[in-house]
Design a protein around this motif. Structure first.
Motif, PDB file in Angstrom:
ATOM      1  N   ASP A   1      55.457  48.525  38.107  1.00  0.00           N
ATOM      2  CA  ASP A   1      55.093  49.807  38.715  1.00  0.00           C
ATOM      3  C   ASP A   1      56.047  50.183  39.837  1.00  0.00           C
ATOM      4  OD1 ASP A   1      52.875  50.218  37.123  1.00  0.00           O
ATOM      5  OD2 ASP A   1      51.493  49.244  38.518  1.00  0.00           O
ATOM      6  N   ARG A   2      56.934  49.265  40.205  1.00  0.00           N
ATOM      7  CA  ARG A   2      57.873  49.518  41.293  1.00  0.00           C
ATOM      8  C   ARG A   2      59.225  49.902  40.714  1.00  0.00           C
ATOM      9  NH1 ARG A   2      62.146  47.895  44.023  1.00  0.00           N
ATOM     10  NH2 ARG A   2      62.144  47.735  46.297  1.00  0.00           N
ATOM     11  N   VAL A   3      59.585  51.176  40.837  1.00  0.00           N
ATOM     12  CA  VAL A   3      60.877  51.664  40.351  1.00  0.00           C
ATOM     13  C   VAL A   3      61.476  52.572  41.422  1.00  0.00           C
ATOM     14  CG1 VAL A   3      62.125  52.898  38.550  1.00  0.00           C
ATOM     15  CG2 VAL A   3      60.096  51.563  37.952  1.00  0.00           C
ATOM     16  N   ASP A   4      62.559  52.137  42.030  1.00  0.00           N
ATOM     17  CA  ASP A   4      63.219  52.891  43.094  1.00  0.00           C
ATOM     18  C   ASP A   4      64.557  53.387  42.559  1.00  0.00           C
ATOM     19  OD1 ASP A   4      64.624  53.795  45.346  1.00  0.00           O
ATOM     20  OD2 ASP A   4      63.678  52.318  46.659  1.00  0.00           O
ATOM     21  N   LEU A   5      64.599  54.636  42.109  1.00  0.00           N
ATOM     22  CA  LEU A   5      65.800  55.178  41.484  1.00  0.00           C
ATOM     23  C   LEU A   5      66.963  55.240  42.466  1.00  0.00           C
ATOM     24  CD1 LEU A   5      66.938  56.376  38.862  1.00  0.00           C
ATOM     25  CD2 LEU A   5      66.211  58.625  39.660  1.00  0.00           C
ATOM     26  N   GLY A   6      66.689  55.564  43.735  1.00  0.00           N
ATOM     27  CA  GLY A   6      67.755  55.601  44.726  1.00  0.00           C
ATOM     28  C   GLY A   6      68.381  54.230  44.944  1.00  0.00           C
ATOM     29  N   GLU A   7      67.539  53.205  44.989  1.00  0.00           N
ATOM     30  CA  GLU A   7      68.037  51.840  45.143  1.00  0.00           C
ATOM     31  C   GLU A   7      68.874  51.437  43.926  1.00  0.00           C
ATOM     32  OE1 GLU A   7      65.592  48.159  46.599  1.00  0.00           O
ATOM     33  OE2 GLU A   7      65.311  48.372  44.428  1.00  0.00           O
ATOM     34  N   ILE A   8      68.405  51.808  42.746  1.00  0.00           N
ATOM     35  CA  ILE A   8      69.140  51.493  41.516  1.00  0.00           C
ATOM     36  C   ILE A   8      70.486  52.215  41.509  1.00  0.00           C
ATOM     37  CG2 ILE A   8      69.117  51.775  39.000  1.00  0.00           C
ATOM     38  CD1 ILE A   8      66.017  51.476  39.186  1.00  0.00           C
ATOM     39  N   GLY A   9      70.490  53.475  41.928  1.00  0.00           N
ATOM     40  CA  GLY A   9      71.735  54.242  41.967  1.00  0.00           C
ATOM     41  C   GLY A   9      72.730  53.657  42.957  1.00  0.00           C
ATOM     42  N   GLY A  10      72.247  53.242  44.120  1.00  0.00           N
ATOM     43  CA  GLY A  10      73.135  52.636  45.103  1.00  0.00           C
ATOM     44  C   GLY A  10      73.725  51.327  44.615  1.00  0.00           C
ATOM     45  N   TYR A  11      72.908  50.548  43.922  1.00  0.00           N
ATOM     46  CA  TYR A  11      73.388  49.277  43.354  1.00  0.00           C
ATOM     47  C   TYR A  11      74.496  49.536  42.343  1.00  0.00           C
ATOM     48  CZ  TYR A  11      73.389  45.445  39.961  1.00  0.00           C
ATOM     49  OH  TYR A  11      73.767  44.458  39.080  1.00  0.00           O
ATOM     50  N   HIS A  12      74.299  50.517  41.463  1.00  0.00           N
ATOM     51  CA  HIS A  12      75.320  50.802  40.451  1.00  0.00           C
ATOM     52  C   HIS A  12      76.585  51.398  41.069  1.00  0.00           C
ATOM     53  CE1 HIS A  12      71.956  50.655  37.355  1.00  0.00           C
ATOM     54  NE2 HIS A  12      72.814  49.733  36.990  1.00  0.00           N
ATOM     55  N   ALA A  13      76.435  52.177  42.122  1.00  0.00           N
ATOM     56  CA  ALA A  13      77.616  52.728  42.791  1.00  0.00           C
ATOM     57  C   ALA A  13      78.500  51.597  43.322  1.00  0.00           C
ATOM     58  CB  ALA A  13      77.193  53.662  43.925  1.00  0.00           C
ATOM     59  N   GLU A  14      77.874  50.600  43.945  1.00  0.00           N
ATOM     60  CA  GLU A  14      78.650  49.466  44.466  1.00  0.00           C
ATOM     61  C   GLU A  14      79.194  48.600  43.331  1.00  0.00           C
ATOM     62  OE1 GLU A  14      76.500  47.228  47.323  1.00  0.00           O
ATOM     63  OE2 GLU A  14      76.078  48.941  48.628  1.00  0.00           O
ATOM     64  N   LEU A  15      78.364  48.319  42.339  1.00  0.00           N
ATOM     65  CA  LEU A  15      78.764  47.453  41.228  1.00  0.00           C
ATOM     66  C   LEU A  15      79.955  48.034  40.472  1.00  0.00           C
ATOM     67  CD1 LEU A  15      78.067  44.933  39.450  1.00  0.00           C
ATOM     68  CD2 LEU A  15      76.651  46.490  38.084  1.00  0.00           C
ATOM     69  N   TYR A  16      79.841  49.299  40.077  1.00  0.00           N
ATOM     70  CA  TYR A  16      80.914  49.894  39.275  1.00  0.00           C
ATOM     71  C   TYR A  16      82.045  50.432  40.147  1.00  0.00           C
ATOM     72  CZ  TYR A  16      78.418  48.783  35.162  1.00  0.00           C
ATOM     73  OH  TYR A  16      77.812  48.056  34.171  1.00  0.00           O
ATOM     74  N   GLY A  17      81.773  50.628  41.443  1.00  0.00           N
ATOM     75  CA  GLY A  17      82.880  50.919  42.343  1.00  0.00           C
ATOM     76  C   GLY A  17      83.864  49.764  42.356  1.00  0.00           C
ATOM     77  N   ARG A  18      83.330  48.543  42.473  1.00  0.00           N
ATOM     78  CA  ARG A  18      84.186  47.353  42.463  1.00  0.00           C
ATOM     79  C   ARG A  18      84.849  47.147  41.098  1.00  0.00           C
ATOM     80  NH1 ARG A  18      79.618  45.217  45.061  1.00  0.00           N
ATOM     81  NH2 ARG A  18      79.027  44.086  43.163  1.00  0.00           N
ATOM     82  N   ALA A  19      84.060  47.271  40.042  1.00  0.00           N
ATOM     83  CA  ALA A  19      84.578  46.982  38.703  1.00  0.00           C
ATOM     84  C   ALA A  19      85.654  47.968  38.282  1.00  0.00           C
ATOM     85  CB  ALA A  19      83.426  46.990  37.693  1.00  0.00           C
ATOM     86  N   LEU A  20      85.424  49.247  38.517  1.00  0.00           N
ATOM     87  CA  LEU A  20      86.392  50.257  38.079  1.00  0.00           C
ATOM     88  C   LEU A  20      87.627  50.271  38.970  1.00  0.00           C
ATOM     89  CD1 LEU A  20      83.969  53.131  37.038  1.00  0.00           C
ATOM     90  CD2 LEU A  20      85.140  51.478  35.570  1.00  0.00           C
ATOM     91  N   ASP A  21      87.458  49.930  40.249  1.00  0.00           N
ATOM     92  CA  ASP A  21      88.625  49.805  41.121  1.00  0.00           C
ATOM     93  C   ASP A  21      89.485  48.618  40.678  1.00  0.00           C
ATOM     94  OD1 ASP A  21      89.839  51.043  43.532  1.00  0.00           O
ATOM     95  OD2 ASP A  21      89.650  49.013  44.337  1.00  0.00           O
ATOM     96  N   ALA A  22      88.823  47.521  40.296  1.00  0.00           N
ATOM     97  CA  ALA A  22      89.560  46.358  39.798  1.00  0.00           C
ATOM     98  C   ALA A  22      90.262  46.675  38.484  1.00  0.00           C
ATOM     99  CB  ALA A  22      88.612  45.181  39.622  1.00  0.00           C
TER     100      ALA A  22
END
Length: 436
Positions: A307-328
């Protein structure tokens, strides 16, 4: 219940609501069983008719999976806030992974020659999620000259499939039951991503047998496991992935594997260590379109379990995750570590506009022949899976609570190096296109 403002997954099916209230006794009783290493290993052995001498599911003595298993079990118990149905389906998922580990260990003992199977020059489709990897992978998978692992093969690879009795109908049914269960719980999932036993399946499912997999981070809020995965040696995941392919091809002879997963972006070194002759197909899209689309998918997967779904938290996680991956990735391209002879790039807009031409471009880019019968199969497959066939996937960058200017800066080098067209983040997606 804790849902992000502005994100509405819609009502759950009545049976899910009833089960989560505790009104469906078989589900409730199963959900009460402990999610501990001892309980799960014991039940997995019992289901397979094995005794304690079977050990923990180590393959050739390799028990490196136990550490990530313990980390994810603790996170599921303490962080994921699972519903009754979420805990029930999670337990079944974990049991299947452990059962297959026991089966793989036994298979290698009985047929050690399976380790000698050569997985030669696989074609690996990768790129950030929601960039067209699924559409392109599906089109290429239709070619008779390529073999993409199907859902039932990656979920239930043992015993080695028989080419004269392919597919294994019983294993297809088992895979369908598991893969379709998520849509039955979270009914909007098909509009975002369809899962089925006979559909081409991505590498993530084989890597989960090492318990080092984004399959867990996608389905669950498990920050301690996320931290563990970020620093983990991914070699065991790629080694068990290779073993699964060796088992699957054992009775077929030489196979030209076609593989796919966005997760390879994070582990290109490990990928090439296990598959040094791999050929890459990398898909690209405006990151500000990637982020809301993948975050919506992950939110829907988590809604099936919690029942706990935080879309903003998920979006921030993906921004950092794919920021690193795509920069690499951009750094690898700029530094010349991506072999241009064995790497082909494709853009989401081109894949959506003409998937057949995009598939043809893969062959041209990698210098591979495309026989007329293979191209005809691609044409037929694309015609049979029109965009939006399973409904429209709606998402918006604004729902993530991220700043567009900041995110443009984060992904600036990636966009520049690969010539990625940028779009208005507020514009609505092409109906159905994001589901690819």
């Amino acid at each position: 219940m804790t849902l992000s403002e502005g994100w509405d997954p819609g009502p759950r099916p009545h049976w899910v609501q009833a089960a989560n209230r505790g009104d469906v006794a078989p589900i409730t009783d199963e959900a009460r069983l402990p999610l501990t290493r001892e309980s799960l290993l014991g039940e997995a052995r019992a289901r397979l008719g094995l005794g304690p001498e079977a050990g923990v599911g180590a393959i050739d003595g390799d028990d490196r999976f136990l550490e990530p298993l313990d980390v994810v079990l603790k996170a599921l118990d303490e962080e994921a806030e699972l519903t009754v149905v979420g805990r029930w389906t999670t337990r079944r998922f974990l049991l299947r992974l452990l059962e297959v580990r026991f089966q793989l260990a036994a298979h290698v003992r009985v047929d050690p020659g399976v380790r000698e199977e050569v997985v030669e020059a696989p074609i690996v489709v990768t790129g950030a999620p929601r960039t067209g990897t699924t559409a392109l992978f599906g089109a290429l998978a239709a070619e008779p000259g390529l073999r993409a692992p199907e859902g039932w093969e990656l979920l239930r690879p043992v015993p080695s499939p028989d080419p004269d009795r392919f597919p294994d109908v019983a294993r297809v049914a088992l895979a369908d039951e598991e893969l379709r269960r998520l849509n039955a719980i979270s009914s909007g999932l098909d509009a975002i991503h369809v899962y089925a036993g006979r559909m081409p399946k991505e590498c993530l499912s084989a890597m989960s047998f090492a318990f080092l997999s984004e399959e867990f981070t996608a389905r669950y809020h498990v920050p301690s496991y996320v931290a563990h995965l970020a620093r983990a040696d991914m070699a065991p995941a790629y080694e068990v992935h290779r073993l699964v392919l060796q088992v699957l091809q054992r009775r077929f002879g030489p196979v030209q594997w076609l593989l796919k997963s966005p997760v390879h972006l994070h582990s290109l070194d490990e990928l090439f260590a296990v598959y040094p002759d791999a050929r890459l197909v990398v898909t690209h899209r405006d990151p500000l379109k990637i982020l809301p689309s993948v975050s919506s998918l992950v939110a829907t997967l988590r809604w099936a379990h919690s029942d706990r779904v935080d879309l903003g938290e998920i979006g921030g996680y993906h921004a950092e995750l794919y920021g690193r991956a795509l920069d690499a990735l951009a750094a690898a391209e700029g530094g010349g570590s991506l072999d241009p002879v064995r790497t082909h790039h494709a853009h989401h807009a081109d894949i959506v506009a003409d998937t057949v031409a995009a598939a043809r471009g893969v062959h041209d880019g990698l210098g591979l022949p495309l026989p007329p019968e293979d191209e005809a199969a691609v044409v037929a497959a694309v015609a049979a899976t029109p965009l939006g066939a399973h409904g429209e996937h709606r998402y918006a960058f604004a729902d993530l609570g991220l700043d567009a200017v900041t995110e443009r800066q984060r992904f600036g080098r990636y966009v520049e190096v690969f010539g990625v067209p940028v779009e208005d983040p507020a514009a609505s997606p092409v109906p159905g296109a994001s589901s690819r």
